[in-house]
Design an enzyme around this catalytic site. Structure first.
Site, mmCIF file in Angstrom:
data_model
loop_
_atom_site.group_PDB
_atom_site.id
_atom_site.type_symbol
_atom_site.label_atom_id
_atom_site.label_comp_id
_atom_site.label_asym_id
_atom_site.label_seq_id
_atom_site.Cartn_x
_atom_site.Cartn_y
_atom_site.Cartn_z
ATOM 1 N N ASP A 37 -5.667 -9.897 37.214
ATOM 2 C CA ASP A 37 -6.412 -9.387 36.060
ATOM 3 C C ASP A 37 -7.015 -8.030 36.459
ATOM 4 O O ASP A 37 -6.876 -7.594 37.604
ATOM 5 C CB ASP A 37 -7.538 -10.357 35.675
ATOM 6 C CG ASP A 37 -7.914 -10.296 34.193
ATOM 7 O OD1 ASP A 37 -7.557 -11.212 33.440
ATOM 8 O OD2 ASP A 37 -8.560 -9.299 33.781
ATOM 9 N N ASP A 60 -3.593 -4.250 37.440
ATOM 10 C CA ASP A 60 -3.672 -3.622 36.124
ATOM 11 C C ASP A 60 -2.234 -3.441 35.651
ATOM 12 O O ASP A 60 -1.474 -2.664 36.254
ATOM 13 C CB ASP A 60 -4.390 -2.263 36.242
ATOM 14 C CG ASP A 60 -4.577 -1.599 34.885
ATOM 15 O OD1 ASP A 60 -3.795 -1.883 33.951
ATOM 16 O OD2 ASP A 60 -5.517 -0.788 34.750
ATOM 17 N N VAL A 61 -1.864 -4.169 34.599
ATOM 18 C CA VAL A 61 -0.447 -4.189 34.200
ATOM 19 C C VAL A 61 0.081 -2.818 33.789
ATOM 20 O O VAL A 61 1.289 -2.599 33.748
ATOM 21 C CB VAL A 61 -0.180 -5.211 33.061
ATOM 22 C CG1 VAL A 61 -0.487 -6.629 33.524
ATOM 23 C CG2 VAL A 61 -0.959 -4.868 31.789
ATOM 24 N N ASN A 87 1.175 -12.105 30.518
ATOM 25 C CA ASN A 87 0.220 -12.611 29.529
ATOM 26 C C ASN A 87 -0.803 -11.559 29.091
ATOM 27 O O ASN A 87 -1.272 -11.608 27.953
ATOM 28 C CB ASN A 87 -0.508 -13.827 30.137
ATOM 29 C CG ASN A 87 -1.721 -14.229 29.332
ATOM 30 O OD1 ASN A 87 -1.608 -14.800 28.258
ATOM 31 N ND2 ASN A 87 -2.914 -13.894 29.835
ATOM 32 N N TYR A 158 -1.004 -3.290 17.622
ATOM 33 C CA TYR A 158 -0.858 -4.647 18.164
ATOM 34 C C TYR A 158 0.451 -5.256 17.647
ATOM 35 O O TYR A 158 1.262 -5.768 18.428
ATOM 36 C CB TYR A 158 -2.058 -5.502 17.753
ATOM 37 C CG TYR A 158 -2.046 -6.883 18.382
ATOM 38 C CD1 TYR A 158 -2.370 -7.050 19.726
ATOM 39 C CD2 TYR A 158 -1.707 -8.014 17.649
ATOM 40 C CE1 TYR A 158 -2.352 -8.312 20.314
ATOM 41 C CE2 TYR A 158 -1.689 -9.276 18.233
ATOM 42 C CZ TYR A 158 -2.011 -9.421 19.560
ATOM 43 O OH TYR A 158 -1.984 -10.668 20.150
ATOM 44 N N LYS A 162 3.778 -6.034 20.030
ATOM 45 C CA LYS A 162 4.228 -7.417 20.216
ATOM 46 C C LYS A 162 5.666 -7.595 19.707
ATOM 47 O O LYS A 162 6.429 -8.392 20.251
ATOM 48 C CB LYS A 162 3.273 -8.381 19.509
ATOM 49 C CG LYS A 162 1.892 -8.464 20.165
ATOM 50 C CD LYS A 162 1.965 -9.017 21.573
ATOM 51 C CE LYS A 162 0.609 -9.254 22.190
ATOM 52 N NZ LYS A 162 0.680 -9.812 23.546
ATOM 53 N N ILE A 193 -5.263 -18.826 18.594
ATOM 54 C CA ILE A 193 -5.683 -19.655 19.716
ATOM 55 C C ILE A 193 -7.110 -19.214 20.055
ATOM 56 O O ILE A 193 -7.325 -18.021 20.340
ATOM 57 C CB ILE A 193 -4.758 -19.445 20.952
ATOM 58 C CG1 ILE A 193 -3.275 -19.565 20.567
ATOM 59 C CG2 ILE A 193 -5.154 -20.404 22.074
ATOM 60 C CD1 ILE A 193 -2.826 -20.920 20.067
ATOM 61 N N THR A 195 -9.830 -18.059 21.862
ATOM 62 C CA THR A 195 -10.149 -17.503 23.194
ATOM 63 C C THR A 195 -11.141 -16.353 22.978
ATOM 64 O O THR A 195 -11.373 -15.933 21.832
ATOM 65 C CB THR A 195 -8.888 -16.919 23.864
ATOM 66 O OG1 THR A 195 -8.500 -15.755 23.116
ATOM 67 C CG2 THR A 195 -7.744 -17.912 23.933
HETATM 68 P P1 NDP Z 1 -8.278 -12.684 26.326
HETATM 69 O O1 NDP Z 1 -8.788 -11.373 25.811
HETATM 70 O O2 NDP Z 1 -9.144 -13.871 26.240
HETATM 71 O O3 NDP Z 1 -7.812 -12.498 27.864
HETATM 72 C C1 NDP Z 1 -7.010 -11.407 28.234
HETATM 73 C C2 NDP Z 1 -7.265 -11.070 29.675
HETATM 74 O O4 NDP Z 1 -6.396 -9.943 30.003
HETATM 75 C C3 NDP Z 1 -8.700 -10.600 29.959
HETATM 76 O O5 NDP Z 1 -9.189 -11.177 31.153
HETATM 77 C C4 NDP Z 1 -8.534 -9.080 30.097
HETATM 78 O O6 NDP Z 1 -9.502 -8.480 30.948
HETATM 79 C C5 NDP Z 1 -7.163 -8.985 30.727
HETATM 80 N N1 NDP Z 1 -6.588 -7.654 30.617
HETATM 81 C C6 NDP Z 1 -6.795 -6.717 29.650
HETATM 82 N N2 NDP Z 1 -6.128 -5.586 29.966
HETATM 83 C C7 NDP Z 1 -5.477 -5.820 31.136
HETATM 84 C C8 NDP Z 1 -4.649 -5.030 31.973
HETATM 85 N N3 NDP Z 1 -4.371 -3.747 31.666
HETATM 86 N N4 NDP Z 1 -4.143 -5.578 33.101
HETATM 87 C C9 NDP Z 1 -4.453 -6.847 33.431
HETATM 88 N N5 NDP Z 1 -5.251 -7.638 32.702
HETATM 89 C C10 NDP Z 1 -5.766 -7.125 31.558
HETATM 90 O O7 NDP Z 1 -6.880 -12.904 25.558
HETATM 91 P P2 NDP Z 1 -6.072 -14.257 25.191
HETATM 92 O O8 NDP Z 1 -6.134 -15.196 26.323
HETATM 93 O O9 NDP Z 1 -6.451 -14.686 23.851
HETATM 94 O O10 NDP Z 1 -4.588 -13.639 25.047
HETATM 95 C C11 NDP Z 1 -3.626 -13.679 26.072
HETATM 96 C C12 NDP Z 1 -2.317 -13.164 25.504
HETATM 97 O O11 NDP Z 1 -1.957 -13.944 24.358
HETATM 98 C C13 NDP Z 1 -2.386 -11.706 25.013
HETATM 99 O O12 NDP Z 1 -1.181 -11.043 25.300
HETATM 100 C C14 NDP Z 1 -2.557 -11.859 23.514
HETATM 101 O O13 NDP Z 1 -2.107 -10.745 22.790
HETATM 102 C C15 NDP Z 1 -1.691 -13.085 23.268
HETATM 103 N N6 NDP Z 1 -2.009 -13.758 22.018
HETATM 104 C C16 NDP Z 1 -3.213 -14.371 21.853
HETATM 105 C C17 NDP Z 1 -3.512 -15.017 20.656
HETATM 106 C C18 NDP Z 1 -4.790 -15.701 20.396
HETATM 107 O O14 NDP Z 1 -4.982 -16.176 19.275
HETATM 108 N N7 NDP Z 1 -5.693 -15.789 21.351
HETATM 109 C C19 NDP Z 1 -2.527 -15.008 19.557
HETATM 110 C C20 NDP Z 1 -1.317 -14.299 19.839
HETATM 111 C C21 NDP Z 1 -1.071 -13.723 21.030
HETATM 112 P P3 NDP Z 1 -10.814 -7.761 30.279
HETATM 113 O O15 NDP Z 1 -11.660 -8.860 29.791
HETATM 114 O O16 NDP Z 1 -11.425 -6.991 31.390
HETATM 115 O O17 NDP Z 1 -10.292 -6.893 29.175
#
Ligand code: NDP
Length: 267
Positions: A37, A60-61, A87, A158, A162, A193, A195
């Site tokens: 992360d 960092d992706v 993810n 977004y 996606k 979802i 989160t």
């Molecule tokens: P969250 O925002 O809860 O978690 C995402 C995590 O990714 C955070 O810890 C964030 O860190 C980290 N992050 C952000 N930018 C980067 C980066 N450049 N490199 C590495 N890590 C990074 O998201 P969700 O768990 O809800 O979502 C996970 C995936 O699922 C995403 O791709 C999202 O688009 C997808 N998704 C989610 C849905 C939902 O309803 N929750 C629906 C559809 C898709 P920080 O907090 O510091 O930003």
């Protein structure tokens, strides 16, 4: 025998939300998880909570140098990578900038979202393929969204990013097959979802309950999904049970994509 026994796996954006749930499920099924992360403090805390079969690494992706360093380290230590879950993703709303419609979004905001959601997945696939060549097999799981199949007036970047992830997944799947590699690549398409990603969109004021009720009423199963309901499908795709699945897309959306608000009513 557990379903992912001995597999070396890497999950991005795994400090919280869906990534943390996938990491937990992988560990429960016998995998070792490199939990990565940009939120180092939370990432370290989450890895600690998940126990001994995990290690936190900053990744960092968006940064190619991070991918090179992390996959080199894993290669030196294990000789292979078995599973990558791309993810990490952002909506663009995190920083408080709410203007993401196609007329008014800034080019910078558009690029920022694509850098994380699309460039991040491109880089992840690129370095996973190279790492998986060593073992001649592997599973790449890209977390897209149900938003990849529909337009979103208020979140243009977004939806666009996606959609590109969905398509790139199929390109990677076909490329690996052409190369004679047993490297599979599939995408998961969640919706609603619950989160921390939702926080900026739900808000904290009196509108929060109304916003939540709106999402629930638009979902055929009439509730938000759980991160564990996504991780269950990720376990399947990571496992050898899914050996004949590549280039496929799995929706986890409570039925949203099964119909539409404009569905004809049968009397
Ligand atoms: P969250 O925002 O809860 O978690 C995402 C995590 O990714 C955070 O810890 C964030 O860190 C980290 N992050 C952000 N930018 C980067 C980066 N450049 N490199 C590495 N890590 C990074 O998201 P969700 O768990 O809800 O979502 C996970 C995936 O699922 C995403 O791709 C999202 O688009 C997808 N998704 C989610 C849905 C939902 O309803 N929750 C629906 C559809 C898709 P920080 O907090 O510091 O930003």
């Amino acid at each position: 025998m557990k379903r992912l026994e001995g597999k070396i796996t890497l999950v991005t954006g795994a400090a919280r939300g869906i990534g943390a749930a996938i990491s937990q499920a992988f560990i429960d099924e016998g995998a070792f998880v490199y939990l990565t992360d940009i939120n180092d403090e939370l990432g370290i805390e989450t890895a600690k909570r998940l126990g001994a079969s995990t290690e936190y690494i900053h990744l960092d992706v968006r940064e190619e140098s991070d991918w090179i360093a992390v996959t080199k380290m894993i290669g030196e230590k294990h000789g292979r990578l078995d599973v990558l879950v791309n993810n990490a993703g952002i909506t663009g709303f995190e920083a408080g900038d709410l203007t993401h419609d196609p007329e008014n979004a800034s080019l910078e905001a558009w690029r920022d979202v694509h850098r994380t959601n699309l460039d991040g997945v491109f880089l992840g696939c690129k370095y996973a393929i190279k790492s998986m060549r060593n073992g001649m097999s592997g599973s790449i799981i890209n977390i897209s969204s149900r938003s990849d199949l529909v337009g979103i007036p208020g979140a243009a970047a977004y939806a666009s990013s996606k959609a590109a992830v969905r398509n790139h997944t199929k390109t990677v799947a076909l490329y690996c097959a052409d190369q004679g590699l047993n490297v599979r690549c599939n995408s998961i398409h969640p919706a609603a979802i619950l989160t921390p990603m939702w926080e900026p969109m739900l808000g904290t004021g009196p509108d929060r309950e109304v916003n939540m009720a709106q999402i629930v009423s638009d979902t055929p199963l009439r509730r938000f999904g759980l991160p564990e309901e996504v991780s269950a499908v990720a376990v399947l795709l990571a496992s050898d049970e899914a050996a004949y699945m590549t280039g496929s897309e799995l929706n986890i959306d409570g039925g949203i994509l099964a119909g539409s608000a404009a569905s004809p009513k049968v009397e």
